[in-house]
Design an enzyme around this catalytic site. Structure first.
Site, PDB file in Angstrom:
ATOM      1  N   GLU A  13      68.248  48.138   4.685  1.00 34.99           N
ATOM      2  CA  GLU A  13      69.399  48.961   5.081  1.00 34.99           C
ATOM      3  C   GLU A  13      69.697  50.047   4.055  1.00 34.99           C
ATOM      4  O   GLU A  13      70.360  51.042   4.360  1.00 34.99           O
ATOM      5  CB  GLU A  13      70.629  48.063   5.283  1.00 34.99           C
ATOM      6  CG  GLU A  13      70.453  47.120   6.461  1.00 34.99           C
ATOM      7  CD  GLU A  13      71.453  45.975   6.463  1.00 34.99           C
ATOM      8  OE1 GLU A  13      71.907  45.604   7.545  1.00 34.99           O
ATOM      9  OE2 GLU A  13      71.771  45.436   5.384  1.00 34.99           O
ATOM     10  N   ASP A 214      70.308  44.062  17.613  1.00 32.29           N
ATOM     11  CA  ASP A 214      69.966  42.985  18.552  1.00 32.29           C
ATOM     12  C   ASP A 214      71.207  42.694  19.379  1.00 32.29           C
ATOM     13  O   ASP A 214      72.277  43.220  19.110  1.00 32.29           O
ATOM     14  CB  ASP A 214      69.518  41.736  17.764  1.00 32.29           C
ATOM     15  CG  ASP A 214      70.616  41.232  16.837  1.00 32.29           C
ATOM     16  OD1 ASP A 214      71.484  40.490  17.292  1.00 32.29           O
ATOM     17  OD2 ASP A 214      70.618  41.620  15.637  1.00 32.29           O
TER      18      ASP A 214
HETATM   19  N1  SAH Z   1      66.620  38.000   6.653  1.00 29.61           N
HETATM   20  C1  SAH Z   1      66.775  37.036   7.727  1.00 29.61           C
HETATM   21  C2  SAH Z   1      68.219  36.868   8.161  1.00 29.61           C
HETATM   22  C3  SAH Z   1      69.009  38.112   8.310  1.00 29.61           C
HETATM   23  S1  SAH Z   1      70.667  37.701   8.554  1.00 29.61           S
HETATM   24  C4  SAH Z   1      65.890  37.471   8.879  1.00 29.61           C
HETATM   25  O1  SAH Z   1      65.051  38.339   8.705  1.00 29.61           O
HETATM   26  O2  SAH Z   1      66.007  36.900   9.979  1.00 29.61           O
HETATM   27  C5  SAH Z   1      71.214  39.047   9.453  1.00 29.61           C
HETATM   28  C6  SAH Z   1      71.759  40.218   8.684  1.00 29.61           C
HETATM   29  O3  SAH Z   1      71.929  41.281   9.627  1.00 29.61           O
HETATM   30  C7  SAH Z   1      73.131  39.994   8.087  1.00 29.61           C
HETATM   31  O4  SAH Z   1      73.293  40.794   6.935  1.00 29.61           O
HETATM   32  C8  SAH Z   1      74.092  40.412   9.205  1.00 29.61           C
HETATM   33  O5  SAH Z   1      75.214  41.126   8.719  1.00 29.61           O
HETATM   34  C9  SAH Z   1      73.265  41.300  10.140  1.00 29.61           C
HETATM   35  N2  SAH Z   1      73.109  40.870  11.539  1.00 29.61           N
HETATM   36  C10 SAH Z   1      72.347  41.538  12.440  1.00 29.61           C
HETATM   37  N3  SAH Z   1      72.325  40.908  13.628  1.00 29.61           N
HETATM   38  C11 SAH Z   1      73.117  39.800  13.480  1.00 29.61           C
HETATM   39  C12 SAH Z   1      73.449  38.724  14.365  1.00 29.61           C
HETATM   40  N4  SAH Z   1      72.986  38.657  15.607  1.00 29.61           N
HETATM   41  N5  SAH Z   1      74.248  37.737  13.886  1.00 29.61           N
HETATM   42  C13 SAH Z   1      74.716  37.774  12.619  1.00 29.61           C
HETATM   43  N6  SAH Z   1      74.401  38.765  11.734  1.00 29.61           N
HETATM   44  C14 SAH Z   1      73.609  39.782  12.153  1.00 29.61           C
END
Ligand code: SAH
Length: 246
Positions: A13, A214
């Site tokens: 980001e 998403d």
């Molecule tokens: N790095 C891990 C987890 C990311 S957590 C991975 O690649 O899966 C998600 C991050 O994006 C957090 O910083 C949150 O603020 C944001 N985010 C984006 N979509 C989200 C969702 N559906 N639920 C919660 N947080 C979300």
């Protein structure tokens, strides 16, 4: 001159933004790397908070108490909850709430005990400037084939409630439960409401802007990865550059 803090949770980001900072120098504090410098004529301090409410609150506290930031812009990605909030859209918060805070029946559900607040405010003028900046950035990104291809529809800027909790919301059942509990929530993420609580305590203006990576449903992990690596960085930089002009 006022010092604007720029916070994002993840490396991707901030990836486009950090190299754009002029006369940059870095300082380590509290396990974080703070980038001090300028964007145009604005003094900025940028930092990656890490994921989740505690990581975000620690970072915001350092920015306000140690670095004396005079306003805070949190940027990043989020899951879309509101019916018309699609991948590629942008949501600018007009309030933030911790969806996993629940000290009921002693305090109303979602209220942060002893603050009297469930919904933490943002600065109206700064948020309006950020929303105008986001609209300008989208107009600019529309010309970039990469973003347009991935998103596949014209992006919109929404204003409204963003909810935060220590959970990546990645099932339709979970996002449906959030919509039922908080029908006006537009987006869900993991940091914004924590930063809002800190900014409220220090009485420092805040804006939170999130691009939708998403739909917080069963495909969230797929959409999230692609959007994060390809769109979030450049869009974040464009939003900040445009927002600082207003
Ligand atoms: N790095 C891990 C987890 C990311 S957590 C991975 O690649 O899966 C998600 C991050 O994006 C957090 O910083 C949150 O603020 C944001 N985010 C984006 N979509 C989200 C969702 N559906 N639920 C919660 N947080 C979300």
């Amino acid at each position: 001159m006022s010092r604007t803090a720029l916070i994002a949770a993840m490396h991707e980001e901030l990836a486009a933004l950090l190299p754009a900072i002029e006369d940059a120098r870095t300082e380590q504090r509290g396990g974080r790397e703070f980038w001090l410098g300028r964007l145009g004529e604005h003094e900025v301090i940028a930092v990656r908070s890490g994921i989740g409410k505690v990581a975000a609150a620690v970072t915001a506290t350092l920015l306000l108490d140690h670095y004396q930031a005079q306003r805070v812009l949190f940027l990043g990605v989020a899951g879309g909850l509101g019916p018309g909030v699609k991948v590629g859209d942008v949501v600018v918060a007009d309030a933030l709430l911790q969806h996993d805070m629940d000290a009921s029946p002693i305090f109303p559900r979602h209220e942060v005990p002893l603050t009297g607040l469930a919904r933490f405010p943002v600065d109206a003028a700064f948020s309006a400037a950020v929303a105008r900046g986001a609209a300008a950035a989208i107009a600019q990104a529309g010309r970039s084939t990469e973003a347009a291809e991935l998103v596949g529809h014209p992006s919109r800027v929404h204003r409204g409630l963003i909810v935060s909790g220590d959970r990546f919301v990645s099932t339709s059942a979970e996002s449906q439960a959030l919509r039922e509990a908080l029908p006006d929530a537009l987006a869900v993420e993991m940091e914004g409401a924590a930063v809002a609580q800190v900014c409220h305590a220090f009485d420092v203006p805040l804006a939170v802007v999130r691009s939708i990576s998403d739909r917080a449903d069963d495909t969230a992990h797929i959409d999230f990865g692609a959007f994060l690596s390809r769109v979030a960085g450049p869009l974040g930089l464009a939003i900040v550059q445009q927002a600082l002009r207003f």
